[in-house]
Design a protein around this motif. Structure first.
Motif, PDB file in Angstrom:
ATOM      1  N   VAL A 115       0.112  -5.309  -6.874  1.00 54.33           N
ATOM      2  CA  VAL A 115       0.730  -6.047  -5.673  1.00 54.33           C
ATOM      3  C   VAL A 115       2.198  -6.025  -6.131  1.00 54.33           C
ATOM      4  O   VAL A 115       3.312  -5.753  -5.042  1.00 54.33           O
ATOM      5  CB  VAL A 115       0.124  -7.194  -4.910  1.00 54.33           C
ATOM      6  N   GLN A 116       2.486  -6.778  -7.079  1.00 57.14           N
ATOM      7  CA  GLN A 116       4.016  -7.079  -7.537  1.00 57.14           C
ATOM      8  C   GLN A 116       4.847  -5.751  -7.495  1.00 57.14           C
ATOM      9  O   GLN A 116       5.913  -5.790  -6.837  1.00 57.14           O
ATOM     10  CB  GLN A 116       4.083  -7.932  -8.759  1.00 57.14           C
ATOM     11  N   ILE A 117       4.182  -4.948  -8.078  1.00 60.69           N
ATOM     12  CA  ILE A 117       4.942  -3.618  -8.393  1.00 60.69           C
ATOM     13  C   ILE A 117       5.012  -3.052  -6.778  1.00 60.69           C
ATOM     14  O   ILE A 117       6.210  -2.197  -6.397  1.00 60.69           O
ATOM     15  CB  ILE A 117       4.119  -2.549  -9.119  1.00 60.69           C
ATOM     16  N   LEU A 118       3.976  -2.921  -6.163  1.00 61.72           N
ATOM     17  CA  LEU A 118       4.273  -2.271  -4.688  1.00 61.72           C
ATOM     18  C   LEU A 118       5.292  -3.072  -3.917  1.00 61.72           C
ATOM     19  O   LEU A 118       5.974  -2.454  -3.166  1.00 61.72           O
ATOM     20  CB  LEU A 118       2.895  -2.369  -3.950  1.00 61.72           C
ATOM     21  N   THR A 119       5.390  -4.413  -4.063  1.00 63.68           N
ATOM     22  CA  THR A 119       6.375  -5.159  -3.268  1.00 63.68           C
ATOM     23  C   THR A 119       7.559  -4.752  -3.552  1.00 63.68           C
ATOM     24  O   THR A 119       8.595  -4.568  -2.932  1.00 63.68           O
ATOM     25  CB  THR A 119       6.221  -6.588  -3.570  1.00 63.68           C
ATOM     26  N   GLU A 120       7.976  -4.432  -5.043  1.00 64.85           N
ATOM     27  CA  GLU A 120       9.275  -4.057  -5.407  1.00 64.85           C
ATOM     28  C   GLU A 120       9.551  -2.777  -4.879  1.00 64.85           C
ATOM     29  O   GLU A 120      10.690  -2.323  -4.544  1.00 64.85           O
ATOM     30  CB  GLU A 120       9.219  -3.823  -7.003  1.00 64.85           C
ATOM     31  N   LEU A 121       8.471  -1.794  -4.785  1.00 65.23           N
ATOM     32  CA  LEU A 121       8.447  -0.430  -4.361  1.00 65.23           C
ATOM     33  C   LEU A 121       8.939  -0.588  -2.730  1.00 65.23           C
ATOM     34  O   LEU A 121       9.877   0.074  -2.275  1.00 65.23           O
ATOM     35  CB  LEU A 121       7.568   0.260  -4.222  1.00 65.23           C
ATOM     36  N   ALA A 133       0.478   1.310  -9.824  1.00 71.53           N
ATOM     37  CA  ALA A 133       0.056   0.213  -8.949  1.00 71.53           C
ATOM     38  C   ALA A 133      -1.129   0.134  -8.292  1.00 71.53           C
ATOM     39  O   ALA A 133      -1.994  -0.885  -8.272  1.00 71.53           O
ATOM     40  CB  ALA A 133       1.135  -0.244  -7.986  1.00 71.53           C
ATOM     41  N   TRP A 134      -1.298   1.352  -7.803  1.00 72.82           N
ATOM     42  CA  TRP A 134      -2.802   1.676  -7.121  1.00 72.82           C
ATOM     43  C   TRP A 134      -3.846   1.536  -8.158  1.00 72.82           C
ATOM     44  O   TRP A 134      -5.132   0.873  -8.003  1.00 72.82           O
ATOM     45  CB  TRP A 134      -2.645   3.019  -6.481  1.00 72.82           C
ATOM     46  N   GLY A 135      -3.722   2.177  -9.355  1.00 75.18           N
ATOM     47  CA  GLY A 135      -4.695   1.955 -10.591  1.00 75.18           C
ATOM     48  C   GLY A 135      -4.964   0.439 -10.845  1.00 75.18           C
ATOM     49  O   GLY A 135      -6.028   0.192 -11.167  1.00 75.18           O
ATOM     50  N   LEU A 136      -3.640  -0.233 -10.870  1.00 84.96           N
ATOM     51  CA  LEU A 136      -4.093  -1.697 -11.399  1.00 84.96           C
ATOM     52  C   LEU A 136      -4.749  -2.341 -10.122  1.00 84.96           C
ATOM     53  O   LEU A 136      -5.548  -3.340 -10.212  1.00 84.96           O
ATOM     54  CB  LEU A 136      -2.620  -2.546 -11.351  1.00 84.96           C
ATOM     55  N   TYR A 180       0.520  -0.030   3.738  1.00 88.82           N
ATOM     56  CA  TYR A 180      -0.803   0.005   3.600  1.00 88.82           C
ATOM     57  C   TYR A 180      -1.683  -0.318   2.375  1.00 88.82           C
ATOM     58  O   TYR A 180      -2.409  -1.147   2.448  1.00 88.82           O
ATOM     59  CB  TYR A 180      -1.262   1.638   4.184  1.00 88.82           C
ATOM     60  N   TYR A 181      -1.002   0.103   1.404  1.00 86.28           N
ATOM     61  CA  TYR A 181      -1.677  -0.320  -0.047  1.00 86.28           C
ATOM     62  C   TYR A 181      -1.082  -1.603  -0.196  1.00 86.28           C
ATOM     63  O   TYR A 181      -1.989  -2.143  -1.000  1.00 86.28           O
ATOM     64  CB  TYR A 181      -0.921   0.534  -1.100  1.00 86.28           C
ATOM     65  N   LEU A 182      -0.183  -2.164   0.197  1.00 86.35           N
ATOM     66  CA  LEU A 182       0.075  -3.720  -0.009  1.00 86.35           C
ATOM     67  C   LEU A 182      -1.132  -4.591   0.788  1.00 86.35           C
ATOM     68  O   LEU A 182      -1.377  -5.415   0.142  1.00 86.35           O
ATOM     69  CB  LEU A 182       1.452  -4.043   0.563  1.00 86.35           C
ATOM     70  N   SER A 183      -1.396  -4.021   1.880  1.00 84.89           N
ATOM     71  CA  SER A 183      -2.567  -4.606   2.451  1.00 84.89           C
ATOM     72  C   SER A 183      -3.590  -4.766   2.075  1.00 84.89           C
ATOM     73  O   SER A 183      -4.390  -5.839   1.758  1.00 84.89           O
ATOM     74  CB  SER A 183      -2.433  -4.039   4.184  1.00 84.89           C
ATOM     75  N   LEU A 184      -4.049  -3.493   1.361  1.00 82.54           N
ATOM     76  CA  LEU A 184      -5.513  -3.243   0.800  1.00 82.54           C
ATOM     77  C   LEU A 184      -5.335  -4.075  -0.774  1.00 82.54           C
ATOM     78  O   LEU A 184      -6.102  -4.649  -0.819  1.00 82.54           O
ATOM     79  CB  LEU A 184      -5.483  -1.762   0.085  1.00 82.54           C
TER      80      LEU A 184
END
Length: 154
Positions: free
Chosen positions: A61-67, A45-48, A80-84
């Motif tokens: 962002v969608q993957i992070l939301t699921e996580l 997700a971060w790579g995306l 934090y990463y969702l915010s970024l």
């Protein structure tokens, strides 16, 4: 899982992975199918999100939301990463919401505080640009109306 010190700098957000780096993340994800680990999904997700392609960023962002929903132990990092990610795709409302949620958990997190300031600055800048565009359009419109009125008086 992560210490605050390893959160990425905001500048890293603008540095996409090389094709080779991204391929490694994707290969890792594929090798763990059908149930990749949360960490593998997170890395992918971060790579995306770091990508220059908006659709990939949104998918990250969608993957992070699921996580966030499924991995309680990763919520601080994911916020934090969702915010970024939300900041990068221009979703300032959610970017601010996520970092504020993180600051409720970690009020002294300096990186989160810095990110919140960046988001607030971006919101202000975008708002001023919008006001400037609207003001410019209004001025042009008033100028045209004035010209028409003068023309009709003659």
């Amino acid at each position: 899982m992560f210490e605050k010190a390893v959160y990425p700098a905001l500048e890293e957000l603008q540095q996409p992975l090389s094709q080779e780096q991204f391929r490694i993340l994707k290969d890792q994800l594929n090798s763990e199918e059908p149930t990749p680990s949360a960490q593998t999904k997170f890395n992918y997700a971060w790579g995306l999100i770091k990508s220059n392609h908006h659709k990939q960023q949104e998918y990250g962002v969608q993957i992070l939301t699921e996580l966030y929903k499924s991995e309680k132990s990763m919520r601080r990092e994911v916020l934090y990463y969702l915010s970024l990610g939300s900041l990068k795709i221009g979703d300032y409302t959610n970017a601010k919401r996520y970092v504020e949620a993180l600051l409720e958990i970690e009020p002294e997190n300096q990186q989160a505080r810095g990110l919140l300031k960046t988001i607030d600055d971006k919101i202000t800048t975008e708002g001023l640009i919008g006001i400037g565009i609207a003001g410019g359009a209004l001025a042009v419109g008033l100028g045209l109306i004035g010209a028409l009125v003068r023309k009709n008086r003659k």
